[in-house]
Design an enzyme around this catalytic site. Structure first.
Site, PDB file in Angstrom:
ATOM      1  N   TYR A 129     -23.076   0.537 -22.941  1.00 53.54           N
ATOM      2  CA  TYR A 129     -23.958   0.611 -24.111  1.00 53.54           C
ATOM      3  C   TYR A 129     -23.359  -0.254 -25.218  1.00 53.54           C
ATOM      4  O   TYR A 129     -22.161  -0.171 -25.508  1.00 53.54           O
ATOM      5  CB  TYR A 129     -24.080   2.067 -24.569  1.00 53.54           C
ATOM      6  N   HIS A 130     -24.186  -1.084 -25.855  1.00 51.59           N
ATOM      7  CA  HIS A 130     -23.716  -2.036 -26.861  1.00 51.59           C
ATOM      8  C   HIS A 130     -23.790  -1.432 -28.260  1.00 51.59           C
ATOM      9  O   HIS A 130     -24.870  -1.087 -28.752  1.00 51.59           O
ATOM     10  CB  HIS A 130     -24.570  -3.305 -26.815  1.00 51.59           C
ATOM     11  N   GLY A 131     -22.631  -1.301 -28.921  1.00 50.62           N
ATOM     12  CA  GLY A 131     -22.609  -0.858 -30.311  1.00 50.62           C
ATOM     13  C   GLY A 131     -23.001  -1.988 -31.236  1.00 50.62           C
ATOM     14  O   GLY A 131     -23.355  -3.088 -30.802  1.00 50.62           O
ATOM     15  N   GLU A 202     -30.047  -4.340 -28.600  1.00 53.51           N
ATOM     16  CA  GLU A 202     -29.527  -2.983 -28.625  1.00 53.51           C
ATOM     17  C   GLU A 202     -28.471  -2.835 -29.728  1.00 53.51           C
ATOM     18  O   GLU A 202     -28.423  -1.809 -30.421  1.00 53.51           O
ATOM     19  CB  GLU A 202     -28.913  -2.636 -27.271  1.00 53.51           C
ATOM     20  N   ARG A 240     -21.336   3.916 -32.748  1.00 53.79           N
ATOM     21  CA  ARG A 240     -22.345   3.678 -33.786  1.00 53.79           C
ATOM     22  C   ARG A 240     -21.887   4.149 -35.155  1.00 53.79           C
ATOM     23  O   ARG A 240     -22.490   3.776 -36.174  1.00 53.79           O
ATOM     24  CB  ARG A 240     -23.649   4.402 -33.428  1.00 53.79           C
TER      25      ARG A 240
END
Length: 330
Positions: A129-131, A202, A240
């Site tokens: 998952y890309h912050g 994202e 995040r």
């Protein structure tokens, strides 16, 4: 006006330095009651200073990038003669760069890596998952190299290759633009490769709800199938909360879709606790389609988010986790 030979302490009533400065400034500008305006300016500075800090702190990452680039140029200069005779001339440079990033992650975020032993020997495709920034991926790559002696390539967006001075950094660390053939070739050579299918979209437009934004992207799944390698899901807790974006502003989303450049402002740089978790590998299956493998991978990443991240994310809670002594289960 006070002359060049006169003193602020001259006369029956000595003046403080600030009072003297205010008096001189008032005489010079001709503005009456200038001390009221100065008081208002000081008040605005006091109010706006924290806001300025949260927008400037992410700039530390830019400083780290260019520090890495400077170190690589110095290393290259000192090893020009060895380069012609050794294929591993850049190993030392990678170690230096990894130490820099691992040190920043350890000090600023108390960075932890859990489950690295789940990464199988040999090639594999790490999907994460890309912050808002790629900092967590850099911390992961650095820790993996330092502690596990494993080198991981990564796929980056095309705009990264246009950044001034970044060429040597991208070349040394094997950063790829992402054509399918190049990724398959690297995996077939035995490399470990990391990719965030959500990419810049994202990074900029997901939020504290940790919504996965992959759209219809399934090229990474086809790469894993063509290279016959497992997919390893990965997620970083509180990513995040460290840095956030203003991606909720609709006009910025529309502008991004037009020009495809990351023009959305980011803020934060908060020293929140970061923990990267590696999930169970998804083994290669010759009978699975790219669509099915994409859905399976997305579910695996989502499961890591649900297990390790409190939703919605909270900056204060993430900061407080720096002081917790207990470790979460992997």
């Amino acid at each position: 006006m006070i002359g060049g030979n006169e003193s602020c302490t001259a006369g029956p009533i000595p003046m403080s330095y600030l009072t003297c400065l205010t008096y001189v400034l008032g005489e010079w500008t001709g503005v009456e009651h200038i001390e009221d305006y100065l008081s208002y300016a000081v008040y605005l500075l006091w109010v706006l200073f924290p806001l300025a800090v949260v927008f400037l702190l992410p700039g530390v990452l830019i400083i780290l990038f260019y520090t890495s680039i400077l170190l690589l140029h110095i290393y290259k200069r000192k090893n020009e003669l060895k380069e012609a005779y050794s294929n591993d001339v850049w190993d030392g440079a990678r170690q230096i760069s990894a130490t820099l990033w691992d040190g920043h992650g350890r000090i600023w975020h108390g960075y932890e890596l859990h489950g690295a032993e789940k990464i199988p020997e040999g090639p594999g495709l790490i999907v994460f998952y890309h912050g808002a920034t790629p900092a967590d991926c850099l911390y992961f790559m650095a820790r993996l190299l330092i502690q596990w002696k494993r080198y991981c390539h990564v796929v980056a967006d095309h705009f990264v290759f246009r950044l001034p001075g970044f060429k040597i950094l991208l070349d040394v660390h094997g950063v790829m633009h992402g054509p399918r053939e190049e990724c398959v070739s690297a995996l077939k050579k035995g490399c470990l490769l990391a990719i965030a299918p959500g990419g810049v979209r994202e990074a900029l437009f997901s939020d504290e709800m940790y919504t996965i934004i992959w759209g219809d992207r399934k090229g990474f799944a086809q790469v894993a199938i063509d290279a016959k390698v497992p997919i390893i899901p990965m997620f970083t807790q509180n990513v995040r909360e460290g840095v956030r974006t203003l991606g909720g502003i609709k006009i910025l989303r529309s502008l991004y879709e037009r020009i495809r450049l990351p023009i959305v402002p980011v803020y934060g740089g908060f020293p929140v606790k970061l923990r990267t978790f590696i999930g169970e590998p998804i083994p290669y299956d010759p009978n699975i389609t790219a669509e099915e493998l994409t859905a399976k991978t997305k579910a695996a990443v989502q499961a890591l988010i649900e297990k390790h991240q409190k939703i919605p994310g909270n900056i204060f809670r993430a900061l407080m986790e720096r002081f917790q002594t207990q470790k979460k289960e992997d």
